[in-house]
Scaffold this motif. Structure first.
Motif, short mmCIF file in Angstrom:
data_model
loop_
_atom_site.label_atom_id
_atom_site.label_comp_id
_atom_site.label_asym_id
_atom_site.label_seq_id
_atom_site.Cartn_x
_atom_site.Cartn_y
_atom_site.Cartn_z
N ASP A 1 -6.21 5.97 4.44
CA ASP A 1 -7.62 5.65 3.96
C ASP A 1 -8.07 4.32 4.70
N ALA A 2 -7.13 3.28 4.65
CA ALA A 2 -7.48 1.98 5.31
C ALA A 2 -7.60 1.97 6.77
N GLU B 1 -0.93 6.96 1.15
CA GLU B 1 -2.19 7.55 1.01
C GLU B 1 -3.36 6.22 1.42
N GLU B 2 -3.07 5.43 0.83
CA GLU B 2 -3.98 3.94 0.82
C GLU B 2 -3.78 3.43 2.45
N THR B 3 -2.87 3.64 3.11
CA THR B 3 -2.61 3.20 4.39
C THR B 3 -3.40 3.95 5.16
N LEU C 1 0.77 -1.24 -0.15
CA LEU C 1 0.06 0.01 0.01
C LEU C 1 0.88 1.30 -0.11
N THR C 2 0.22 2.26 -0.50
CA THR C 2 1.06 3.44 -0.71
C THR C 2 0.59 4.11 0.64
N ASP D 1 0.40 2.36 -11.51
CA ASP D 1 -0.79 1.55 -12.51
C ASP D 1 -0.23 0.27 -12.57
N ASP E 1 3.13 4.31 -5.65
CA ASP E 1 2.04 4.06 -6.27
C ASP E 1 1.85 4.29 -7.84
N ASN F 1 -10.64 4.31 7.63
CA ASN F 1 -12.17 3.24 7.15
C ASN F 1 -12.29 1.87 7.99
N ARG G 1 -2.59 -5.10 -0.55
CA ARG G 1 -3.61 -5.25 -1.41
C ARG G 1 -3.64 -6.35 -2.29
N ILE H 1 -8.01 -5.46 1.38
CA ILE H 1 -6.55 -4.83 1.96
C ILE H 1 -6.50 -5.78 3.18
#
Length: 726
Positions: free
Chosen positions: A442-443, A438-440, A435-436, A544, A542, A446, A460, A519
């Motif tokens: 957000d995880a 930012e993704e961490t 995870l980046t 693609d 991050d 949430n 992920r 995740i």
């Protein structure tokens, strides 16, 4: 194949020249899982051999344990004088070893050490080491002195040790202080077949022998912590093995070199008479009913007490024969000290072992992985005097007794891909991504993961795929075609348990099944590896998966009776169903077909190695950039002894560009620079010996010059034109 490809294929015959053939001793042979590469930063000591046929079966004088041979030992008038001379000689040798350890540690700390790649081959009775030197390689033939055992598989690797884990030892007035310098620890894992005494009774062969796992060099590792054992051990009765059970006070955790230093201190401070009958004790979990083994070769002869009492012995006594393997600073000296005795750390196995691999992660103990015929890839954590079985990897579910299991797992860039297969036509593949930041965030926000979770362990899941084929897969390998990218071995048991429907095994169940996009906490450092002199972490960038910057990751699967198949970009496409391969659909891979689905150069697709099945079952696979164009070629070996090299050619798929047949089955193929000249040799391990082929240096030079010219032109085109100002 067009005319241009035919011409290239004819010219490819001259690409390699066999320069060395090392035949195993009469009556011995290798095994399909009995060879590996060892990448080590340790310096080498032996000089250039006078001839390629020169083989070291024991260390030369003054090397390794032969340093302890006493000079003028027969001139001692009595036993007391003899003991004093021996103790002084031992002190001198230990000082030399400590000085060497300090110099090598400084050399490594200055990043002056170049990691060399060595080749290790296990035969029925011992090891054959091809030790890389600058402009040469040396061959070491080490007899393990196995009794009623034969080698099955081998895996060697190096474990780095943190520089701040060993406390300084105070100096003593009577003895020189023990060096606490950190050096990499060499671990050699070995599986053997233990023959029963009744195997040939009444002329009837008894196939009910057992198997055993050895961990040579593991006594130089720190002990496993009780917390780790309580959390990860499969069985609660697996307690830490104490090497000194008489000690009542609990011991502090020791580093690898601290363990070595303790053994060195015993040799220095104890008198010869006090330690005459004391051999280094290595705890073992093997069955005590096994017949004790006593090696009688040059490196492990009779106990020193017998030499001390026998003053008329023709052989000079040796005072440091029982020095631990990782005490030495030079690689060859460690290898010469290898021996399997009744005190060697071992574990009896209740399954048939196949391939051995390793998982070395930063902050975690080294883990051995052994594929078995029980539908599992077993994992064993190593500590000082300990082999503790932890959570296994689960293969595709089957109720049929297996005869073969294949597995592989790689970390490439930020991606982790893991695959398992067995001969019941099933292949399972999982791919995840770090995870980046930012993704961490957000995880955690949430509530997808716990706030206390280590961000480095959050992944992920990209792909969780499983396919059933109508041909038995016997080999599976993960690779990246980009020669500039580095791949490392790493495994994630959390994925296999959580996507498995097998309840009661590990912590996963059907209710916690993961799907693509979920995740999860890997619970194990995925993407890091403790490589000496420091860990190499994988950055979570991050990217693609379908962008040009993302690493391309392919999977090669070898089948029985079918051409090998390559799945492209599995983190994106997974195991793209192939009508000619997937079970339940009639049809086979068309003869000489190279393209099955997709297009070469695009993302995804399935391609075949045309004609590979004509040479029999694939037994080995390797990947390397042999023509220096930045794209790896595929090298496969077969049971018929054929070695095939395939190259990806646009509009033509994978084209056969080189082929040679050897007189015995090819069990291992490696491309390694074992003479440190900058060009990789092609090493082919067969049933009967090892073939070393050197690339055509003129061809290599022409290729490199062409690449340099192209690179220079590219730089010129990128530079802006100069603008003159009047």
């Amino acid at each position: 194949m067009g005319p241009s490809h035919t011409k290239d294929n004819e010219a490819s015959v001259r690409r390699f020249r066999e320069v060395h053939y090392h035949r195993f001793r009469l009556g011995t042979r290798s095994n399909i899982h009995g060879s590996c590469l060892l990448r080590s930063h340790l310096p080498v000591r032996l000089p250039r051999p006078h001839t390629m046929q020169m083989i070291y079966t024991h260390p030369p004088p003054g090397i390794g344990h032969r340093r302890g041979v006493l000079p003028q030992w027969q001139e001692a008038p009595d036993q007391a004088t003899f003991a004093r001379i021996a103790q002084e000689h031992t002190r001198t040798v230990i000082r030399e070893i400590n000085d060497e350890r300090r110099r090598v540690a400084q050399w490594l700390a200055a990043h002056r050490a170049i990691a060399r790649t060595h080749v290790i081959v296990a035969t029925q009775s011992g090891f054959h080491f091809f030790v890389a030197g600058f402009g040469y390689w040396n061959v070491l033939d080490i007899d393990l002195c196995l009794q009623n055992e034969s080698c099955v598989g081998v895996k060697a690797f190096e474990v780095g040790v943190a520089q701040n884990t060993t406390p300084e030892q105070e100096e003593d007035d009577d003895t020189e202080s023990i060096d606490q310098t950190q050096l990499p620890v060499l671990i050699i894992a070995l599986t053997t077949y233990v023959k029963r005494s009744s195997e040939a009774k009444n002329g009837v062969v008894d196939e009910s022998g057992s198997y055993r796992l050895y961990a040579l060099g593991a006594d130089s590792l720190p002990p496993l912590t009780p917390e780790f054992i309580e959390k990860h051990a499969l069985r609660t009765d697996q307690a830490p093995i104490e090497k000194e059970p008489n000690d009542k006070e609990p011991k502090e955790k020791k580093s690898a070199d601290s363990a070595v230093s303790d053994d060195l201190a015993d040799l220095q401070t104890n008198t010869l008479a006090q330690r005459a009958n004391t051999l280094p004790v290595t705890s073992s979990t093997a069955d005590d009913s096994v017949t004790p083994r006593r090696c009688t070769s040059d490196n492990q002869t009779q106990p020193f007490a017998e030499e001390l009492n026998d003053m008329t012995s023709k052989q000079p006594p040796n005072t440091i024969r029982d020095l631990p393997m990782n005490s030495y600073a030079y690689l060859e000296e460690r290898l010469f000290s290898l021996a399997v005795t009744e005190n060697t750390l071992a574990l009896d196995l209740d399954y048939l072992p196949f391939r051995i691999s390793q998982d070395v992660s930063d902050g975690m103990p080294p883990v051995l992985l052994v594929a078995g015929n029980d539908n599992r890839v077993h994992r064993y954590a190593l500590g000082r005097g300990q082999i503790i079985e932890i959570e296994p990897l689960l293969c595709p579910k089957t109720d049929v007794p297996l005869t073969f299991t294949a597995f592989d797992a790689r970390v490439i860039g930020q991606y982790h891909v893991q695959a398992t297969a067995h001969q019941e036509f099933a292949v399972a593949l999982q791919a995840s991504r770090a995870l980046t930041a930012e993704e961490t965030a957000d995880a955690v926000k949430n509530l997808l993961v716990d706030k206390s979770a280590d961000p480095a362990l959050l992944r992920r899941l990209l792909v969780a795929d499983e396919e059933i084929y109508d041909a038995a897969p016997v080999l599976i390998t993960i690779f990246t075609p980009d020669s500039k990218r580095i791949d490392r071995t790493a495994f994630d048991h959390a994925i296999t348990h959580r996507i498995s429907s097998n309840s009661g095994v590990g912590s996963g169940s059907a209710s916690t099944r993961l799907v693509a996009g979920d995740i999860y906490n890997a619970e194990w450092p995925i993407g890091t590896m403790g490589a000496f002199p420091g860990p190499a972490a994988v950055g979570a960038v991050d990217i693609d998966p379908e962008s040009e910057q993302a690493p391309r990751i392919h999977v090669l699967i070898g089948f029985v009776g079918e051409d090998a198949v390559i799945y492209h970009d599995v983190p994106v496409a997974g195991l793209d169903p192939v009508p000619t391969l997937v079970g339940g659909v009639a049809g086979r891979v068309p003869a000489n077909a190279r393209h099955i689905s997709g297009r070469l150069g695009g993302h995804g697709g399935v391609f075949a190695l045309a004609g590979s099945s004509k040479e029999g079952m694939i037994t080995a696979a390797h990947f390397d950039d042999l023509d220096y164009d930045g794209v790896k070629e595929i090298i496969v070996g077969t049971v018929s002894g054929a070695v095939l090299i395939y190259k990806a050619v646009p509009e033509h798929g994978y084209v056969l560009v080189w082929k040679r047949r050897f007189p015995a089955p090819a069990y291992g193929i490696f491309s390694a620079d074992i003479n440190c000249d900058g060009a990789n040799e092609l090493v082919v391990v067969t049933l009967l010996g090892v073939h070393i082929m050197q690339p055509n240096l003129a061809h290599v030079r022409a290729k490199l010059l062409r690449q340099l010219v192209l690179a220079a032109k590219a730089d010129e085109e990128e530079q802006p034109e100069a603008v003159s100002i009047e």
